[in-house]
Design an enzyme around this catalytic site. Structure first.
Site, PDB file in Angstrom:
ATOM      1  N   CYS A  45      -5.670  -2.683  13.312  1.00  5.16           N
ATOM      2  CA  CYS A  45      -6.250  -3.494  14.392  1.00  5.16           C
ATOM      3  C   CYS A  45      -5.288  -4.595  14.817  1.00  5.16           C
ATOM      4  CB  CYS A  45      -7.571  -4.114  13.954  1.00  5.16           C
ATOM      5  SG  CYS A  45      -8.818  -2.895  13.531  1.00  5.16           S
TER       6      CYS A  45
HETATM    7  C1  BEZ Z   1      -7.184  -1.085  10.172  1.00  6.54           C
HETATM    8  O1  BEZ Z   1      -7.326  -1.616  11.263  1.00  6.54           O
HETATM    9  O2  BEZ Z   1      -6.112  -1.086   9.607  1.00  6.54           O
HETATM   10  C2  BEZ Z   1      -8.317  -0.396   9.510  1.00  6.54           C
HETATM   11  C3  BEZ Z   1      -9.614  -0.820   9.736  1.00  6.54           C
HETATM   12  C4  BEZ Z   1     -10.651  -0.189   9.072  1.00  6.54           C
HETATM   13  C5  BEZ Z   1     -10.382   0.865   8.231  1.00  6.54           C
HETATM   14  C6  BEZ Z   1      -9.075   1.313   8.045  1.00  6.54           C
HETATM   15  C7  BEZ Z   1      -8.044   0.672   8.679  1.00  6.54           C
END
Ligand code: BEZ
Length: 218
Positions: A45
């Site tokens: 994210c």
């Molecule tokens: C991420 O944004 O890295 C992420 C968010 C939730 C689960 C897995 C990865």
């Protein structure tokens, strides 16, 4: 309820990093990209929000506002914003919706319980000037999105909204387009003065009506 192409985008009010908004009033008469991400302070994210901040001038050129969402609270978004700038070099320059009560996430069906009961999946909704849904995408949490692809889709949506054309696989702004089958050959000759090549009777290719113009003139 799933939101489908052609539906009117459900309106909502929400707190964001740029203050409270009414979604459709905020969108105004232009285009918007509403996208969810699963959680603040997560690696994928963080890279996604930096990528969107970097591309913001390209969305602006296309008269398109961008707005993110996660089910974390506003103070979390505000603390995370510093990390996004540190890691990607781009400061948040678009609003992030804080949706801890999941009201917007539920309205837009962004929580898929078989993926996660609590976090939003990576949803994308593109909304047109008429407030209708023009595109939906759903990615899993593990896969960051390609935001250049969203710009490419917006170029196609804006071109095809104004001309009787469709865009082929892997098309990019400026490349040749396809005349829609509903247009007869006789009408195509009038509408497309640069002519067309019929590769098949149903597959007629013509130069883009906007070839030579920069993307984002709509
Ligand atoms: C991420 O944004 O890295 C992420 C968010 C939730 C689960 C897995 C990865």
């Amino acid at each position: 309820m799933a939101i489908r192409l052609g539906d009117t985008a459900p309106d909502f009010t929400a707190e964001t990093t740029e203050g409270p908004i009414e979604f459709l009033r905020w969108k105004g008469t232009g285009w918007a990209v509403l996208f969810s991400h699963p959680k603040d302070f997560t690696p994928v994210c963080t890279t996604e929000l930096g990528a969107v901040a970097k591309l913001k001038p390209e969305f602006d050129k296309r008269n398109t506002k961008v707005i993110g969402l996660s089910v974390d609270p506003l103070d979390s978004h505000q603390r995370w914003a510093g990390d996004i700038k540190d890691v990607t070099g781009y400061a948040l320059n678009f609003p992030l919706i804080a949706d801890p009560g999941q009201a917007v996430a539920k309205l837009y069906d962004m929580i898929h319980p078989n993926a996660s009961d609590t976090a939003t999946v990576r949803s994308v909704f593109i909304v047109g000037p008429d407030n209708k849904i023009k595109l939906t995408l759903t990615y899993p949490a593990s896969t960051g999105r390609n935001f250049q692809e969203l710009l490419r889709v917006i170029d196609s949506l804006q071109l095809t909204a104004g001309h009787s054309v469709a865009t082929p696989a892997d098309w990019k702004a400026g490349e040749d387009v396809i005349i829609v089958p509903a247009v007869s050959d006789a009408d195509a000759q009038k509408k497309f003065p640069r002519g067309f090549v019929a590769k098949k009777p149903y597959l007629r290719v013509t130069p883009s009506p906007l070839a030579g113009e920069p993307a984002g003139v709509k």
